[in-house]
Design a protein around this motif. Structure first.
Motif, PDB file in Angstrom:
ATOM      1  N   THR A  74      16.423  59.737  60.684  1.00 17.55           N
ATOM      2  CA  THR A  74      17.113  60.558  59.918  1.00 17.55           C
ATOM      3  C   THR A  74      18.148  61.685  60.752  1.00 17.55           C
ATOM      4  OG1 THR A  74      17.296  61.636  57.847  1.00 17.55           O
ATOM      5  CG2 THR A  74      17.774  58.558  57.729  1.00 17.55           C
ATOM      6  N   ASP A  75      16.951  62.466  61.008  1.00 19.42           N
ATOM      7  CA  ASP A  75      17.604  64.273  61.740  1.00 19.42           C
ATOM      8  C   ASP A  75      17.889  63.689  62.975  1.00 19.42           C
ATOM      9  OD1 ASP A  75      17.701  66.859  61.774  1.00 19.42           O
ATOM     10  OD2 ASP A  75      16.186  66.826  62.752  1.00 19.42           O
ATOM     11  N   HIS A 132      10.274  69.293  59.590  1.00 18.49           N
ATOM     12  CA  HIS A 132      10.062  69.533  58.101  1.00 18.49           C
ATOM     13  C   HIS A 132       8.882  69.717  57.956  1.00 18.49           C
ATOM     14  CE1 HIS A 132      14.134  68.097  59.808  1.00 18.49           C
ATOM     15  NE2 HIS A 132      14.784  68.675  58.243  1.00 18.49           N
ATOM     16  N   ALA A 156      11.095  65.860  64.877  1.00 19.90           N
ATOM     17  CA  ALA A 156      11.699  65.915  63.926  1.00 19.90           C
ATOM     18  C   ALA A 156      11.276  66.868  62.282  1.00 19.90           C
ATOM     19  CB  ALA A 156      12.600  65.302  63.447  1.00 19.90           C
ATOM     20  N   ILE A 196      13.159  61.085  56.985  1.00 17.65           N
ATOM     21  CA  ILE A 196      13.637  62.533  57.310  1.00 17.65           C
ATOM     22  C   ILE A 196      13.749  62.246  58.985  1.00 17.65           C
ATOM     23  CG2 ILE A 196      13.071  64.622  58.177  1.00 17.65           C
ATOM     24  CD1 ILE A 196      11.400  64.251  54.254  1.00 17.65           C
ATOM     25  N   VAL A 217      19.235  62.542  53.400  1.00 19.46           N
ATOM     26  CA  VAL A 217      18.789  62.192  54.518  1.00 19.46           C
ATOM     27  C   VAL A 217      20.086  61.278  54.423  1.00 19.46           C
ATOM     28  CG1 VAL A 217      16.423  63.008  54.435  1.00 19.46           C
ATOM     29  CG2 VAL A 217      17.382  60.307  54.095  1.00 19.46           C
TER      30      VAL A 217
END
Ligand SMILES: [Zn+2]
Ligand SMILES: [Zn+2]
Length: 446
Positions: A123-124, A18, A14, A120, A53
């Motif tokens: 959470t993603d 990003h 993830a 990020i 987020v």
């Protein structure tokens, strides 16, 4: 339920997805440096990204701090990821602000990118249902102790009590809901033997603001009637230099004064000269001993010239002590990413960090991960490997949190159960408050 290693894999993927955004965050902060307690735009950027987020950040903590929380499936240990908001001043740095000289010559921009990158990724990848406890994403002000005069003015106005971010956050209760903390500082490849390192310890420091007061007079026609405050300061600095042979090597004393005001005009005998210095050392006893010698030298300068000296002693940093068990968990993740032998624990650093203050009340680690080249605090400091400067810390924070908090968070609970704090919050604050001292010595002849 997925196992720990699967979760780490998913969160790293993830973060990689990003990558552009996280690197851009780090570079944006790099190009907009703000000094301690002035990190307004940086803090706003952090809050905006936390909201993006799904976190609900609290802002304005110790003026500019920002804190967001990610809860696991049950209550449990509360682990903070810390990123420092502030820049330094290094006016020779190519990216320095042309007006203020502010520059990210210590790489704190990468700490914020790494901390937010972890947010990020976690959470993603929806990691939190697999964890117990909480991860607290905490952007903190003012790690670099600079601009002593500006901060003294903030204290006088009641805006802050302590002049560094973490002590001020502790005093205001913003660490009351945190049990343990980690952060990753960018390291330089110059002289580094491994990708990451955790020092055993580092120096603490007292900070001093000094003012020599003399008497102005025409520097050409009436120096006989003046009292030269600059001469008093120079004698004091030479006296401090002469003390160096009296320090034990094991105490790693560092004293490095600067003159912040050298006089008013070249044709006037300097009537006011101001200085700042740190008195650093590896133990509190060593710092206190060296500080006494520094005070003696300052008075000596004033006595020699018949001047006056004001000495303002201010709590700085406590010596750092990293938690070994947390460090080993972190190190295993470094080796998972970079291979065996790419992490080591050891040595003493002669710089200072206010993570040392936190370390006296909770388990912390403050490792360095190589992602830069050049000298820390120097004009040649540069994050030359953006992936390792910005993304690798995000991954290592997330991976270490998974190790600590996975399932019922047994490793974090074990670390907390074993940890013996050197001070309670209350005794820490009482100790710090006891370090403030302001004195004035009048050494003029009768
Ligand atoms: Zn620094
Ligand atoms: Zn730093």
């Amino acid at each position: 339920m997925s196992n720990k290693e699967d979760l780490k894999h998913v969160v790293c993927e993830a973060i990689d997805r990003h990558a552009d955004m996280i690197i851009d965050l780090g570079e944006t902060i790099l190009r907009n440096p703000e000094t301690g307690f002035n990190e307004v735009r940086t803090a706003a950027l952090v809050a905006e990204r936390m909201k993006a987020v799904g976190l609900t950040p609290r802002t304005g903590l110790a003026l500019t701090g920002v804190k967001g929380r990610l809860s696991g499936r049950t209550l449990g240990p509360r682990l903070a990821f810390i990123g420092e908001l502030d820049s330094l001043r290094t006016s020779e740095h190519p990216l320095a602000d042309p007006v203020t000289g502010a520059a990210h010559s210590c790489g704190h921009n990468a700490q914020i990118a790494g901390m937010l990158g972890a947010a990020i990724g976690l959470t993603d990848a929806e990691i939190s249902p697999h964890l117990s406890g909480e991860i607290v994403f905490f952007a903190v002000p003012a790690e670099e102790f600079i601009d002593v005069e500006e901060r003294c003015a903030r204290v006088a106005k009641g805006e802050i009590e302590f002049m560094l971010g973490k002590p001020e956050l502790v005093a205001k209760g913003h660490f009351d809901d945190i049990d343990m903390a980690m952060m990753i500082h960018t390291g330089s490849r110059d002289g580094a033997k491994t990708r990451a390192v955790l020092a055993e310890s580092s120096n603490g420091a007292l900070v001093k603001r000094i003012r020599f007061i003399g008497r102005a007079a025409h520097a050409g026609s009436l120096p006989q009637l003046g009292v030269n405050a600059l001469s008093a300061a120079m004698i004091a600095m030479n006296a401090i230099a002469a003390q160096r042979e009296t320090f034990w090597e094991k105490d790693t004393i560092r004293i490095h004064p600067i003159i912040t005001k050298g006089g008013d005009a070249v044709s006037v005998v300097p009537a006011e000269v101001t200085m700042e210095t740190f008195v650093r050392g590896g133990s509190l006893e060593a710092i206190v001993d060296a500080n006494k010698k520094v005070d003696r030298c300052l008075r000596a300068g004033a006595i020699a010239m018949g001047a006056e000296v004001e000495i303002h002693t201010i709590p700085g940093y406590l010596p750092q002590r990293n938690d070994r068990q947390m460090g080993e968990i972190f190190g295993a993740n470094v080796e998972a990413l970079f291979g065996p032998g790419e992490f080591h624990i050891g040595g003493h650093r002669t710089g200072s960090t206010d993570m040392g203050d936190l370390a006296h009340i909770m388990p912390v680690i403050h490792p360095y991960v190589v992602g830069a080249e050049g000298k820390a605090h120097g004009a040649d400091w540069r994050i030359n490997e953006p992936r390792h400067g910005y993304l690798t810390p995000a991954k290592l924070l997330a991976m270490t949190a998974i190790d600590l908090l996975y399932g019922d968070a047994a490793p974090a609970k074990e670390i907390l159960a074993r940890f013996e704090p050197a001070m309670t919050k209350e005794s820490y604050l009482a100790f710090q408050r006891g370090l403030f001292r302001k004195e004035r010595h009048v050494c003029a002849d009768e």
